[in-house]
Design an enzyme around this catalytic site. Sequence first.
Site, PDB file in Angstrom:
ATOM      1  N   ARG A  63       4.399  -2.787 -10.061  1.00  0.00           N
ATOM      2  CA  ARG A  63       4.272  -1.551 -10.838  1.00  0.00           C
ATOM      3  C   ARG A  63       5.370  -0.549 -10.497  1.00  0.00           C
ATOM      4  NH1 ARG A  63      -1.538  -0.618  -9.174  1.00  0.00           N
ATOM      5  NH2 ARG A  63      -1.537  -2.687  -8.263  1.00  0.00           N
ATOM      6  N   GLU A 100      -4.430  -2.132   0.600  1.00  0.00           N
ATOM      7  CA  GLU A 100      -5.866  -1.824   0.484  1.00  0.00           C
ATOM      8  C   GLU A 100      -6.684  -3.084   0.269  1.00  0.00           C
ATOM      9  OE1 GLU A 100      -7.071   0.760  -2.756  1.00  0.00           O
ATOM     10  OE2 GLU A 100      -9.040   1.064  -1.871  1.00  0.00           O
TER      11      GLU A 100
HETATM   12  O1  LIG Z   1      -0.759   1.756  -0.057  1.00  0.00           O
HETATM   13  P1  LIG Z   1      -1.176   0.320  -0.132  1.00  0.00           P
HETATM   14  O2  LIG Z   1      -2.549   0.076   0.444  1.00  0.00           O
HETATM   15  O3  LIG Z   1      -0.127  -0.577   0.462  1.00  0.00           O
HETATM   16  O4  LIG Z   1      -1.329  -0.070  -1.659  1.00  0.00           O
HETATM   17  C1  LIG Z   1      -0.415   0.350  -2.650  1.00  0.00           C
HETATM   18  C2  LIG Z   1       0.257  -0.796  -3.326  1.00  0.00           C
HETATM   19  O5  LIG Z   1      -0.705  -1.653  -3.957  1.00  0.00           O
HETATM   20  C3  LIG Z   1      -0.308  -1.899  -5.290  1.00  0.00           C
HETATM   21  O6  LIG Z   1       0.534  -2.987  -5.415  1.00  0.00           O
HETATM   22  P2  LIG Z   1       0.072  -4.534  -5.453  1.00  0.00           P
HETATM   23  O7  LIG Z   1       0.453  -5.167  -4.149  1.00  0.00           O
HETATM   24  O8  LIG Z   1      -1.349  -4.634  -5.887  1.00  0.00           O
HETATM   25  O9  LIG Z   1       1.058  -5.179  -6.488  1.00  0.00           O
HETATM   26  P3  LIG Z   1       1.357  -5.082  -8.052  1.00  0.00           P
HETATM   27  O10 LIG Z   1       2.162  -3.828  -8.250  1.00  0.00           O
HETATM   28  O11 LIG Z   1       2.160  -6.310  -8.240  1.00  0.00           O
HETATM   29  O12 LIG Z   1       0.066  -5.058  -8.836  1.00  0.00           O
HETATM   30  C4  LIG Z   1       0.424  -0.634  -5.675  1.00  0.00           C
HETATM   31  O13 LIG Z   1       1.259  -0.820  -6.798  1.00  0.00           O
HETATM   32  C5  LIG Z   1       1.188  -0.308  -4.426  1.00  0.00           C
HETATM   33  O14 LIG Z   1       2.416  -1.016  -4.347  1.00  0.00           O
HETATM   34  N1  LIG Z   2      -7.162   1.505  -5.694  1.00  0.00           N
HETATM   35  C1  LIG Z   2      -5.996   1.066  -6.147  1.00  0.00           C
HETATM   36  N2  LIG Z   2      -5.688   1.130  -7.476  1.00  0.00           N
HETATM   37  C2  LIG Z   2      -4.502   0.682  -7.935  1.00  0.00           C
HETATM   38  N3  LIG Z   2      -3.560   0.183  -7.141  1.00  0.00           N
HETATM   39  C3  LIG Z   2      -3.816   0.096  -5.833  1.00  0.00           C
HETATM   40  N4  LIG Z   2      -3.076  -0.353  -4.807  1.00  0.00           N
HETATM   41  C4  LIG Z   2      -3.800  -0.231  -3.686  1.00  0.00           C
HETATM   42  N5  LIG Z   2      -4.983   0.312  -3.934  1.00  0.00           N
HETATM   43  C5  LIG Z   2      -5.020   0.529  -5.276  1.00  0.00           C
END
Ligand SMILES: O=P(O)(O)OC[C@H]1O[C@H](OP(=O)(O)OP(=O)(O)O)[C@H](O)[C@@H]1O
Ligand SMILES: Nc1ncnc2[nH]cnc12
Length: 179
Positions: A63, A100
């Site tokens: 994202r 998370e």
């Molecule tokens: O602060 P954190 O606990 O590390 O979580 C935040 C991250 O989690 C999500 O990415 P995700 O790894 O789900 O990947 P995506 O963007 O490919 O969906 C979001 O886009 C952040 O990069």
């Molecule tokens: N609660 C949440 N929603 C969307 N993206 C996330 N990445 C980590 N935690 C998330």
Amino acid sequence: MTDIKELLLSRIRDVADYPEPGVMFKDITPLLADPAAFTALTDALAEIAANTGATKIVGLEARGFILGAPVAVRAGLGFIPVRKAGKLPGATLSQAYDLEYGSAEIEVHAEDLAAGDRVLVIDDVLATGGTAEASIQLIRRAGADVAGLAVLMELGFLGGRARLEPSLAGAPLEALLVI
Ligand SMILES: O=P(O)(O)OC[C@H]1O[C@H](OP(=O)(O)OP(=O)(O)O)[C@H](O)[C@@H]1O
Ligand SMILES: Nc1ncnc2[nH]cnc12
């Protein structure tokens, strides 16, 4: 709340128990589908890029790519993808981390960052801060400086800001929305 914050907030959808029980997932796809909201978000992040004196934008897969790439174009800066492990063909630096809902490893092409670069990291969500922290470690290991971290939304109750304080070392953490 300002008009732009209200607009952005109104385009984020809460999905309970996704991708696992207990997680309230913040879905930005309605925002991306609204050109007025996506443009306002891009402009706001590009202004942060200008204010921090960034010379490069790093986006965090996936994202962070969607948000970071138009910001780089708007700000007139190069875009560097930080990818999940195994996707970049050249020589990489890697960093493992927890987020998370799980754990992962991210990589950057070592040749894309160097001493003298000032890098603004862009992502959609700051949750625990694990992903952002790993990206900062990669940028520093490549020899570049961190100009700051800019996110659409910070999930304040997960404590990411406090966790990132030592690694940011005074660089700003800008969240357009704190939830
Ligand atoms: O602060 P954190 O606990 O590390 O979580 C935040 C991250 O989690 C999500 O990415 P995700 O790894 O789900 O990947 P995506 O963007 O490919 O969906 C979001 O886009 C952040 O990069
Ligand atoms: N609660 C949440 N929603 C969307 N993206 C996330 N990445 C980590 N935690 C998330």
